[in-house]
Design an enzyme around this catalytic site. Structure first.
Site, PDB file in Angstrom:
ATOM      1  N   TYR A  24       0.833  -1.205   0.000  1.00 23.65           N
ATOM      2  CA  TYR A  24       0.000   0.000   0.000  1.00 23.65           C
ATOM      3  C   TYR A  24       0.862   1.248   0.000  1.00 23.65           C
ATOM      4  O   TYR A  24       2.082   1.185   0.217  1.00 23.65           O
ATOM      5  CB  TYR A  24      -0.945   0.005   1.202  1.00 23.65           C
ATOM      6  CG  TYR A  24      -0.279   0.321   2.523  1.00 23.65           C
ATOM      7  CD1 TYR A  24      -0.408   1.587   3.100  1.00 23.65           C
ATOM      8  CD2 TYR A  24       0.485  -0.625   3.197  1.00 23.65           C
ATOM      9  CE1 TYR A  24       0.199   1.893   4.308  1.00 23.65           C
ATOM     10  CE2 TYR A  24       1.083  -0.336   4.411  1.00 23.65           C
ATOM     11  CZ  TYR A  24       0.949   0.924   4.957  1.00 23.65           C
ATOM     12  OH  TYR A  24       1.556   1.224   6.152  1.00 23.65           O
ATOM     13  N   LYS A  49       6.426  -1.839   2.127  1.00 21.07           N
ATOM     14  CA  LYS A  49       5.221  -1.226   2.706  1.00 21.07           C
ATOM     15  C   LYS A  49       4.062  -2.205   2.529  1.00 21.07           C
ATOM     16  O   LYS A  49       3.166  -2.037   1.689  1.00 21.07           O
ATOM     17  CB  LYS A  49       4.929   0.125   2.051  1.00 21.07           C
ATOM     18  CG  LYS A  49       4.064   1.048   2.921  1.00 21.07           C
ATOM     19  CD  LYS A  49       4.117   2.463   2.414  1.00 21.07           C
ATOM     20  CE  LYS A  49       3.206   3.394   3.216  1.00 21.07           C
ATOM     21  NZ  LYS A  49       3.622   3.575   4.599  1.00 21.07           N
ATOM     22  N   GLU A  61      12.760   2.513  14.076  1.00 19.31           N
ATOM     23  CA  GLU A  61      11.784   3.546  13.725  1.00 19.31           C
ATOM     24  C   GLU A  61      10.688   3.536  14.779  1.00 19.31           C
ATOM     25  O   GLU A  61      10.906   3.054  15.895  1.00 19.31           O
ATOM     26  CB  GLU A  61      11.241   3.315  12.317  1.00 19.31           C
ATOM     27  CG  GLU A  61      10.676   1.934  12.067  1.00 19.31           C
ATOM     28  CD  GLU A  61      10.239   1.709  10.623  1.00 19.31           C
ATOM     29  OE1 GLU A  61      10.285   2.645   9.819  1.00 19.31           O
ATOM     30  OE2 GLU A  61       9.847   0.572  10.306  1.00 19.31           O
ATOM     31  N   LEU A  90      11.255   1.576   7.143  1.00 21.14           N
ATOM     32  CA  LEU A  90      10.595   1.978   5.915  1.00 21.14           C
ATOM     33  C   LEU A  90      11.295   3.211   5.361  1.00 21.14           C
ATOM     34  O   LEU A  90      11.626   4.130   6.108  1.00 21.14           O
ATOM     35  CB  LEU A  90       9.125   2.283   6.170  1.00 21.14           C
ATOM     36  CG  LEU A  90       8.327   2.694   4.939  1.00 21.14           C
ATOM     37  CD1 LEU A  90       8.172   1.509   3.985  1.00 21.14           C
ATOM     38  CD2 LEU A  90       6.971   3.242   5.334  1.00 21.14           C
TER      39      LEU A  90
END
Length: 286
Positions: free
Chosen positions: A33, A147, A179, A203
């Site tokens: 996505y 993702k 993260e 990411l």
């Protein structure tokens, strides 16, 4: 104006969009996505989002169902069909509908969904006063650069933050910063901006890249490297960044103040540069 979505070649009201229970996105989380912020009806950094979508599709060995030009036209149409100057466009591609089997099916047609919702950026109070975060061990899978719609680990971690009344959960793997559950993380120490380099453990954030560009243009020294947990906890500043959070200062971590316990000078410089950059992009697109 009711919310309009695009599903497999058809525009329809969002509440009428339906997929099969045998869709591999539903059964396995087999899909990817993107979330694209839209300011004044103009998608922000759309080419970079589409490049990341292509990388994610390549990583799961799923052919991109559209060209860049086709995605651009489709996203523009979704923005036009939905209300609001500022929107958050969500697009998802799954491997499609097939008999349940872990191995990839042959000859299936990908499921493509694009929808829009109002873009909600941080409240002025959060920007001015900062937010609180907690920390946790990063127990997610080892392909965080994809993702993927398989987000159960992120959901569990984000829920822990919600239950603690925190805005985010900052993650550490093997003693080093990765993260947050739905954000990249930056650290400022002695006027220098630090962040983990891009790898399979984080990411590749579109806002992450913008922040690095703006910091460099502002003359802020940058160092991309592994950041041990003690350096994060003793930092002058900690930020989280994402397409919806933009740039947001963290003022407490696990209940203890970060630096002076308020948004710091490096954050204020980059936050203002980000807002100025947005306005320039919108004016150029007008």
């Amino acid at each position: 104006m009711s919310e309009t979505a695009y599903l497999n070649g058809e525009f329809l009201p969002l509440d009428q969009a339906r997929v099969s229970v045998l869709d591999r996105g539903f059964i396995f989380g087999d899909g990817v996505y993107e979330v694209i912020p839209v300011y004044s009806r103009r998608p922000f950094r759309l080419p970079q989002h589409l490049q990341r979508l292509s990388r994610s599709l390549d990583a799961i060995r799923l052919a991109n169902p559209m060209t860049g030009a086709e995605w651009t036209r489709l996203i523009g149409e979704i923005v036009a069909r939905n209300a609001g100057e500022d929107q958050s466009v969500y697009l998802q591609v799954t491997r499609g509908v097939a008999k349940r089997d872990h191995a990839f099916p042959k000859g299936t047609k990908p499921t493509v969904l694009v929808m829009s919702s109002p873009l909600v950026t941080p409240a002025r109070e959060w920007v001015d006063n900062g937010v609180s975060c907690i920390t946790a061990v990063d127990y997610r899978w080892l392909k965080c650069d994809v993702k993927s719609v398989s987000l159960l680990g992120n959901c569990l971690l984000r829920q822990s933050a919600a239950e603690a009344g925190a805005a985010e959960v900052v993650l550490f793997r093997d003693g080093c910063l990765t993260e947050a559950s739905a954000s990249n993380v930056f650290v400022a120490r002695n006027g220098k901006l630090l962040s983990p380099p891009k790898s399979h453990l984080i990411l590749s954030g579109i806002t992450y890249d913008v922040v690095l560009e703006l910091a460099a243009a502002s003359g802020i020294p940058i160092e991309l490297r592994e950041i041990p947990e003690p350096e994060v906890r003793s930092a002058d500043e900690v930020w989280v960044t994402s397409s919806t959070k933009e740039v947001l200062a963290v003022v407490t971590l696990d209940g203890k103040p970060v630096g002076a316990g308020r948004p710091g000078p490096v954050f204020k410089t980059v936050y203002q540069a980000f807002q100025d950059f947005k306005r320039r992009v919108i004016r150029r697109a007008a």
